[in-house]
Design a protein around this motif. Structure first.
Motif, PDB file in Angstrom:
ATOM      1  N   VAL A  84      -3.103 -11.240   8.143  1.00  0.00           N
ATOM      2  CA  VAL A  84      -2.218 -11.336   6.978  1.00  0.00           C
ATOM      3  C   VAL A  84      -2.010  -9.957   6.357  1.00  0.00           C
ATOM      4  CG1 VAL A  84      -2.066 -12.238   4.621  1.00  0.00           C
ATOM      5  CG2 VAL A  84      -2.721 -13.747   6.492  1.00  0.00           C
ATOM      6  N   ILE A  85      -3.086  -9.180   6.234  1.00  0.00           N
ATOM      7  CA  ILE A  85      -2.974  -7.831   5.671  1.00  0.00           C
ATOM      8  C   ILE A  85      -2.075  -6.966   6.536  1.00  0.00           C
ATOM      9  CG2 ILE A  85      -4.279  -5.702   5.227  1.00  0.00           C
ATOM     10  CD1 ILE A  85      -6.556  -7.526   4.240  1.00  0.00           C
ATOM     11  N   LEU A  86      -2.221  -7.053   7.845  1.00  0.00           N
ATOM     12  CA  LEU A  86      -1.378  -6.256   8.742  1.00  0.00           C
ATOM     13  C   LEU A  86       0.089  -6.660   8.652  1.00  0.00           C
ATOM     14  CD1 LEU A  86      -3.668  -5.962  11.875  1.00  0.00           C
ATOM     15  CD2 LEU A  86      -2.977  -4.119  10.340  1.00  0.00           C
ATOM     16  N   VAL A  87       0.365  -7.951   8.549  1.00  0.00           N
ATOM     17  CA  VAL A  87       1.747  -8.412   8.410  1.00  0.00           C
ATOM     18  C   VAL A  87       2.337  -7.910   7.096  1.00  0.00           C
ATOM     19  CG1 VAL A  87       3.172 -10.473   8.041  1.00  0.00           C
ATOM     20  CG2 VAL A  87       1.543 -10.410   9.930  1.00  0.00           C
ATOM     21  N   LEU A  88       1.587  -8.034   6.015  1.00  0.00           N
ATOM     22  CA  LEU A  88       2.064  -7.546   4.722  1.00  0.00           C
ATOM     23  C   LEU A  88       2.282  -6.036   4.751  1.00  0.00           C
ATOM     24  CD1 LEU A  88      -0.098  -9.645   2.250  1.00  0.00           C
ATOM     25  CD2 LEU A  88       2.331  -9.931   2.777  1.00  0.00           C
ATOM     26  N   TYR A  89       1.362  -5.308   5.344  1.00  0.00           N
ATOM     27  CA  TYR A  89       1.490  -3.861   5.455  1.00  0.00           C
ATOM     28  C   TYR A  89       2.727  -3.493   6.271  1.00  0.00           C
ATOM     29  CZ  TYR A  89       0.253   0.998   6.375  1.00  0.00           C
ATOM     30  OH  TYR A  89       0.266   2.367   6.468  1.00  0.00           O
ATOM     31  N   GLY A  90       2.936  -4.184   7.364  1.00  0.00           N
ATOM     32  CA  GLY A  90       4.117  -3.935   8.187  1.00  0.00           C
ATOM     33  C   GLY A  90       5.408  -4.239   7.445  1.00  0.00           C
TER      34      GLY A  90
END
Length: 105
Positions: A84-90
């Protein structure tokens, strides 16, 4: 030797993940108990006045217990949170890139 360890890890992924979760749980329990001990010692010496300071070590202890009793659930939860953090960061990176190209920054 590295080849043998690599093959073992590939064959026994679940066992290795469970073992790592247990080790991490023990380390986190030690960290939380030491933090709680330090906070309680500071309170006895009058250097700590807030109850909120105790919440962090208690949260750390809870995470350690969760890792020990639910190792697979804990690993899955950590991977889910990381995803989830990686998707939000992306998504933020894409938005910032779009804004910089459109001249809105």
């Amino acid at each position: 030797m590295k080849l043998i360890v690599g093959i073992f890890i590939l064959i026994h992924v679940g066992t290795v993940l469970t073992l790592l979760a247990y080790i991490l749980g023990i380390v986190i329990l030690i960290w939380g108990s030491r933090s709680l001990e330090n906070i309680l010692m500071q309170r006895r010496e009058g250097r700590s006045d807030g109850v909120m300071q105790i919440l962090w070590p208690l949260l750390i202890l809870a995470v350690g217990v969760f890792l020990l009793f639910f190792p697979f659930g804990a690993v899955n939860t950590v991977i889910l949170i990381a995803g989830v953090i990686l998707v939000l960061y992306g998504a933020v990176e894409l938005y910032m890139s779009w804004r910089s190209k459109s001249g809105e920054l």
